[in-house]
Design a protein around this motif. Structure first.
Motif, mmCIF file in Angstrom:
data_model
loop_
_atom_site.group_PDB
_atom_site.id
_atom_site.type_symbol
_atom_site.label_atom_id
_atom_site.label_comp_id
_atom_site.label_asym_id
_atom_site.label_seq_id
_atom_site.Cartn_x
_atom_site.Cartn_y
_atom_site.Cartn_z
ATOM 1 N N SER A 2 0.831 -1.197 0.000
ATOM 2 C CA SER A 2 0.000 0.000 0.000
ATOM 3 C C SER A 2 0.871 1.255 0.000
ATOM 4 C CB SER A 2 -0.907 0.007 1.234
ATOM 5 O OG SER A 2 -1.512 1.271 1.407
ATOM 6 N N PRO A 3 0.447 2.300 -0.726
ATOM 7 C CA PRO A 3 1.198 3.568 -0.705
ATOM 8 C C PRO A 3 1.150 4.256 0.654
ATOM 9 C CG PRO A 3 -0.859 3.812 -1.926
ATOM 10 C CD PRO A 3 -0.684 2.346 -1.662
ATOM 11 N N HIS A 4 0.325 3.754 1.590
ATOM 12 C CA HIS A 4 0.279 4.318 2.937
ATOM 13 C C HIS A 4 1.527 3.948 3.743
ATOM 14 C CE1 HIS A 4 -3.769 5.735 2.328
ATOM 15 N NE2 HIS A 4 -4.186 4.520 2.009
ATOM 16 N N PHE A 5 2.278 2.963 3.258
ATOM 17 C CA PHE A 5 3.516 2.577 3.918
ATOM 18 C C PHE A 5 4.696 3.216 3.193
ATOM 19 C CE2 PHE A 5 0.730 -0.528 5.700
ATOM 20 C CZ PHE A 5 1.284 -0.840 6.942
ATOM 21 N N ASN A 6 5.610 3.762 3.971
ATOM 22 C CA ASN A 6 6.778 4.444 3.421
ATOM 23 C C ASN A 6 8.022 3.588 3.630
ATOM 24 O OD1 ASN A 6 8.449 6.454 2.362
ATOM 25 N ND2 ASN A 6 8.716 7.433 4.344
ATOM 26 N N TRP A 7 8.709 3.262 2.542
ATOM 27 C CA TRP A 7 9.944 2.479 2.604
ATOM 28 C C TRP A 7 11.120 3.451 2.670
ATOM 29 C CZ3 TRP A 7 10.316 -3.037 1.652
ATOM 30 C CH2 TRP A 7 9.065 -3.665 1.502
ATOM 31 N N LEU A 8 11.894 3.379 3.739
ATOM 32 C CA LEU A 8 13.044 4.253 3.899
ATOM 33 C C LEU A 8 14.258 3.670 3.188
ATOM 34 C CD1 LEU A 8 12.663 5.238 7.654
ATOM 35 C CD2 LEU A 8 11.613 6.278 5.635
ATOM 36 N N ALA A 9 15.282 4.503 2.992
ATOM 37 C CA ALA A 9 16.494 4.065 2.300
ATOM 38 C C ALA A 9 17.177 2.936 3.056
ATOM 39 C CB ALA A 9 17.450 5.239 2.131
ATOM 40 N N GLY A 10 17.825 2.041 2.325
ATOM 41 C CA GLY A 10 18.502 0.906 2.929
ATOM 42 C C GLY A 10 19.774 1.298 3.658
ATOM 43 N N THR A 11 20.113 0.550 4.713
ATOM 44 C CA THR A 11 21.346 0.743 5.469
ATOM 45 C C THR A 11 22.116 -0.570 5.470
ATOM 46 O OG1 THR A 11 20.340 2.397 6.928
ATOM 47 C CG2 THR A 11 22.350 1.333 7.706
ATOM 48 N N PHE A 12 23.350 -0.536 4.983
ATOM 49 C CA PHE A 12 24.172 -1.745 4.887
ATOM 50 C C PHE A 12 25.031 -1.863 6.133
ATOM 51 C CE2 PHE A 12 27.932 -4.100 3.159
ATOM 52 C CZ PHE A 12 27.258 -5.277 2.878
ATOM 53 N N CYS A 13 24.899 -2.980 6.841
ATOM 54 C CA CYS A 13 25.637 -3.178 8.094
ATOM 55 C C CYS A 13 25.848 -4.669 8.329
ATOM 56 C CB CYS A 13 24.873 -2.553 9.260
ATOM 57 S SG CYS A 13 25.680 -2.729 10.863
ATOM 58 N N GLY A 14 27.080 -5.050 8.614
ATOM 59 C CA GLY A 14 27.376 -6.436 8.950
ATOM 60 C C GLY A 14 27.030 -7.428 7.869
ATOM 61 N N GLY A 15 27.204 -7.039 6.606
ATOM 62 C CA GLY A 15 26.917 -7.940 5.504
ATOM 63 C C GLY A 15 25.457 -8.055 5.150
ATOM 64 N N THR A 16 24.595 -7.229 5.758
ATOM 65 C CA THR A 16 23.164 -7.285 5.504
ATOM 66 C C THR A 16 22.642 -5.893 5.189
ATOM 67 O OG1 THR A 16 22.898 -9.150 7.016
ATOM 68 C CG2 THR A 16 20.918 -7.926 6.462
#
Length: 232
Positions: free
Chosen positions: A190-204
């Motif tokens: 749903s467009p009501h949910f906002n996906w924030l930018a990814g953060t790379f940490c510990g190989g994930t």
């Protein structure tokens, strides 16, 4: 005096150089290029660069793009130096979507194109393709940069189009996109949910999904070995 081993030159001397000088050193020979491209070298170089005299911030506004040194004793910025955009743009209308080890993934807001850009060396790579990969839509998409086990820098692009979620990965080494199957909660489409930018940490690579003005709902996605799993 005996010649210094290549490993000593690369990891004890070249890790102390500026990023621009490291880029130039890659052209010395194939062996140096391979060693200077490894994740181990990047980690050591970054750790030795994280001192007050070397910290910089990249600022983009409506008219200019500049780099300013951080003054640690008063949390202020020093004199700025202008950075010229090497790619065609309109009114500097550029958004930074994700970053990793000085490499930026940006969007040209007037064309929606994605680019990889190194502001230190000015090198850049357009990620758009004729089959519609590499185009970003604000409030619907999310971007994350990560490095895989083979030291290949990759861009993870999460798309939402007409209620369908797609996950695509760009490989800098192969210079192509491919789809990765992924199943998530239906409400996250749903467009009501906002996906924030990814953060790379510990190989994930982690993403946060926020719903509503209170950001009460969160989900974290992890990428390992080019597979995507959801963990709550």
């Amino acid at each position: 005096m005996a010649d210094l081993p290549t490993h000593t030159i690369v990891f004890e001397i070249l890790t102390r150089l500026l990023a621009k000088d490291v880029g130039r050193s890659k052209s010395v020979c194939k062996q140096w290029y391979a060693l200077l491209s490894t994740q181990d070298f990047v980690k050591i170089h970054c750790s030795r660069s994280v001192v007050s005299s070397n910290q910089r911030v990249l600022l983009i506004d409506d008219l200019t793009c500049s780099v300013r040194p951080i003054i640690s004793n008063n949390n202020d910025y020093g004199p700025s130096s202008t950075v010229t955009f090497p790619f065609h743009h309109q009114n500097n209308d550029v958004s930074i979507l994700s970053h990793l080890n000085g490499l930026l993934c940006v969007c040209l807001n007037h064309t929606y194109e994605l680019l990889l850009w190194n502001p230190t060396t000015t090198a850049f790579k357009r990620l758009s393709t004729p089959d519609s990969h590499g185009f970003y839509i604000n409030n619907l998409d999310a971007i994350g940069l990560y490095v895989d086990a083979d030291d290949d820098y990759k861009v993870l692009h999460i798309k939402r189009r007409s209620g369908v979620l797609g996950v695509y990965v760009y490989s800098r080494e192969v210079d192509s996109w491919r789809n990765i199957p992924f199943i998530t909660r239906q409400e996250y489409l749903s467009p009501h949910f906002n996906w924030l930018a990814g953060t790379f940490c510990g190989g994930t690579l982690y993403f946060t999904v926020c719903g509503g003005t209170l950001y009460f709902s969160r989900a974290i996605l992890s990428t390992k070995n080019d597979s995507v799993d959801e963990i709550i």
